[in-house]
Design a protein around this motif. Structure first.
Motif, PDB file in Angstrom:
ATOM      1  N   VAL A 296       0.841  -1.199   0.000  1.00 34.42           N
ATOM      2  CA  VAL A 296       0.000   0.000   0.000  1.00 34.42           C
ATOM      3  C   VAL A 296       0.876   1.250   0.000  1.00 34.42           C
ATOM      4  N   LEU A 304      -7.770   3.096   3.493  1.00 34.08           N
ATOM      5  CA  LEU A 304      -7.905   1.810   4.169  1.00 34.08           C
ATOM      6  C   LEU A 304      -8.947   1.896   5.288  1.00 34.08           C
ATOM      7  N   PHE A 311      -1.270  -5.696   5.627  1.00 31.74           N
ATOM      8  CA  PHE A 311      -0.825  -4.560   4.823  1.00 31.74           C
ATOM      9  C   PHE A 311       0.651  -4.277   5.064  1.00 31.74           C
TER      10      PHE A 311
END
Length: 389
Positions: A296, A304, A311
């Motif tokens: 990410v 998010l 992640f």
């Protein structure tokens, strides 16, 4: 008495006025890169050296500098195409093939190799236009230090801890805990892979916030430098499998930095980590050590909504784009200071061995193995091209 006067031609001066070198700075915001490599103060310094600075309109917005501020400093602010037609183009973000078509033939392009997608079309366009591509992060001093790579890593390391602290507190994502704890509450545990400039910057920031810090690397000399700089507040160890497993089980933050002795975390290792751990990767995208986690970019992190597990945050330097801009601006000024004494931009490559080591394409030839492979050609020895130029 009359005198005869004979006209004679005016002597021609020996001095030849040099062409003013132009440096273009296009925006990279559309590519998700908020860092911009030059500040108005940097423009003033470069302009004082006799260089013409071209800035894309709006490029300074992510670091909160207006077009007017750059104009006051001596820059010409205009369209993206204007910046791309400069003698030297500096862009942190990846350029498109369309951008390459606007580059001046024989120009120099300084960019981050880690940001570029080396397609066959991209490299072939560079070769066709005889553009000298210089990877900023590979420029090195005689001492072996890499000024651009080091300063970017230092910013990334410090920014990583600011990002980690924010996400540990974030409702719905983190666990709502302070990184440094309080009286009667144990502080968070930070695990850092590597002992380079970025790792030490992250460790220094974490210690300053009151966290418990472990630094793991097989580079014992690097660990020794970190220990001498940071003291006993940072526990160091080699990357023994049991040490890594135990560290992951108790970690609240895991930060990975570039190191040659560690490939990646296995899926079963990551599955043993606590819920809500913040993972941050400072490695290039092509060398992620968290392959099973969703990558990410920080610029997308605000979208998010799910809990933190699964992640891995990247490009955390975008959390401090103005700090990065000031640091990069200083480095660019130092690197370009000799240009006013040289005959053209490409002369910098010929006289500076540190820049030569970062060149990927030159005189229409691929001199870097990665670029040559992408174009389907054989790499040419850089020394051979220099001897012919």
């Amino acid at each position: 008495m009359e005198q005869d006067f004979t006209t004679r031609p005016q002597p021609v001066g020996n001095s030849v006025r040099r062409k003013r070198l132009s440096i273009g700075f296009p925006s990279s915001a559309d590519a998700g890169e908020l860092r911009f490599p030059i500040t108005p103060e940097g423009v003033e310094r470069l302009s004082a050296m006799g260089m013409q600075i071209l800035i894309e309109s709006g490029a300074g917005a992510p670091i909160h500098y207006s077009d007017a501020r750059y104009v006051e400093a001596g820059a010409m602010v205009g369209k993206r195409a204007d910046t791309l037609m400069a003698d030297i183009v500096v862009s942190l973000g990846a350029l498109t093939v369309g951008d390459l078509l606007l580059l001046r033939k024989g120009a120099m392009l300084l960019s981050l190799l880690s940001q570029q997608k080396l397609s066959s079309e991209f490299v072939k366009k560079l070769l066709q236009r005889h553009v000298a591509f210089v990877a900023l992060e590979r420029i090195a001093y005689d001492s072996g230090q890499c000024p651009f790579a080091d300063i970017l890593l230092e910013v990334d390391g410090r920014a990583a801890m600011a990002v980690a602290s924010a996400f540990l507190l974030k409702s719905g994502f983190g666990k709502g805990i302070l990184l440094g704890g309080v009286s009667g509450v144990i502080p968070c545990e930070v695990v850092i892979i590597g002992s380079n400039v970025g790792a030490r910057a992250a460790a220094m920031a974490a210690v300053g916030m009151g966290a418990q810090v472990k630094m793991l690397d097989n580079d014992v000399y690097g660990l020794r430098c970190a220990s001498l700089a940071l003291g006993p507040a940072v526990a160091t160890s080699v990357l023994h499998p049991n040490v890594v497993d135990n560290a992951l089980r108790s970690a609240d933050v895991v930060i990975s930095t570039p190191t040659s002795d560690f490939s990646e975390f296995a899926a079963d290792q990551l599955s043993r980590a606590k819920r809500g751990v913040v993972f941050i990767d400072l490695n290039p995208l092509s060398a992620s050590v968290f392959p099973t986690l969703r990558q990410v970019p920080l610029t997308s992190a605000g979208l998010l909504q799910e809990p933190g597990r699964g992640f891995c945050f990247r490009a955390v330097g975008n959390a401090a784009p103005r700090t990065a801009a000031m640091a990069l601006s200083n480095t660019i000024i130092n690197s370009f200071s000799c240009l006013e004494k040289l005959d053209g931009a490409l002369s910098l490559i010929r006289v500076d061995a540190g820049v030569q080591s970062a060149v990927c394409t030159f005189m229409g030839k691929a001199v870097n193995a990665e670029f040559a492979q992408a174009a389907g050609v054989r790499p040419i020895d850089m020394g051979l091209l220099l001897s012919c130029s």
